[in-house]
Design a protein around this motif. Sequence first.
Motif, PDB file in Angstrom:
ATOM      1  N   GLY A 169       7.212   0.361  -1.546  1.00  0.00           N
ATOM      2  CA  GLY A 169       6.032   0.787  -2.272  1.00  0.00           C
ATOM      3  C   GLY A 169       5.785   2.280  -2.229  1.00  0.00           C
ATOM      4  N   THR A 177       0.732  -4.116   3.034  1.00  0.00           N
ATOM      5  CA  THR A 177       0.767  -4.503   1.626  1.00  0.00           C
ATOM      6  C   THR A 177      -0.223  -3.664   0.834  1.00  0.00           C
ATOM      7  OG1 THR A 177      -1.004  -6.146   1.751  1.00  0.00           O
ATOM      8  CG2 THR A 177       1.223  -6.893   2.343  1.00  0.00           C
ATOM      9  N   ASN A 178      -0.206  -3.842  -0.464  1.00  0.00           N
ATOM     10  CA  ASN A 178      -1.173  -3.158  -1.318  1.00  0.00           C
ATOM     11  C   ASN A 178      -2.571  -3.738  -1.167  1.00  0.00           C
ATOM     12  OD1 ASN A 178       0.660  -1.330  -2.332  1.00  0.00           O
ATOM     13  ND2 ASN A 178       1.325  -2.723  -3.943  1.00  0.00           N
ATOM     14  N   GLN A 179      -2.723  -4.788  -0.348  1.00  0.00           N
ATOM     15  CA  GLN A 179      -4.044  -5.344  -0.070  1.00  0.00           C
ATOM     16  C   GLN A 179      -4.848  -4.463   0.878  1.00  0.00           C
ATOM     17  OE1 GLN A 179      -3.034  -9.238   1.490  1.00  0.00           O
ATOM     18  NE2 GLN A 179      -3.644 -10.201  -0.433  1.00  0.00           N
ATOM     19  N   ASP A 185      -7.009   4.184   0.469  1.00  0.00           N
ATOM     20  CA  ASP A 185      -6.158   4.969  -0.418  1.00  0.00           C
ATOM     21  C   ASP A 185      -4.826   5.244   0.283  1.00  0.00           C
ATOM     22  OD1 ASP A 185      -4.926   6.851  -2.017  1.00  0.00           O
ATOM     23  OD2 ASP A 185      -6.703   8.105  -2.239  1.00  0.00           O
ATOM     24  N   LEU A 186      -3.787   4.514  -0.112  1.00  0.00           N
ATOM     25  CA  LEU A 186      -2.484   4.646   0.537  1.00  0.00           C
ATOM     26  C   LEU A 186      -1.775   5.948   0.174  1.00  0.00           C
ATOM     27  CD1 LEU A 186      -1.286   0.949   0.272  1.00  0.00           C
ATOM     28  CD2 LEU A 186      -2.120   2.149   2.298  1.00  0.00           C
TER      29      LEU A 186
END
Length: 154
Positions: free
Chosen positions: A4, A71-73, A77-78
């Motif tokens: 990701g 995860t994107n969960q 703000d990644l």
Amino acid sequence: MSSGFKHLPRGNGVNGNEEVANWHTIGLFHEAETLWNNGIKQNAVFLAEALKNCPTVESVVLLNTTHVANTNQLPWDLERWLTVTFDDAKDKVDVLIELGGQIDANATAYLKERCARLISYCCGFEYVQAMASILFKRPTFGDNLFVNQRYDDI
């Protein structure tokens, strides 16, 4: 969750006189956990924000030390607070600050073989417990708890 993210910091500052890739540990308990549920994660974020302003720090990344998947969960703000697993980061770490999660003896040995620096950051309850053990000459942290002793600085 390396798939990701477009790039991770290269990690050659300690040995190569370049900017340092700085990593802070956190421990996730579930895939959608907030950063704001305890003070340790808040300390990690605030330290990350401060270090991002240092001219010799190339990057700051949060490193999840648990087996919970990144995860994107994750509800933060990644892009701002990149969060990866130890396996994704282990070959890129220059400085690891053990703060909100601890790496084990094998992970420590791996980083030491790479000449990465390990810093123990004690705060909150852990700090108070350590001070009490010193003041009252009691065993620190108990007999069955792993406390990493191979740090380079505190």
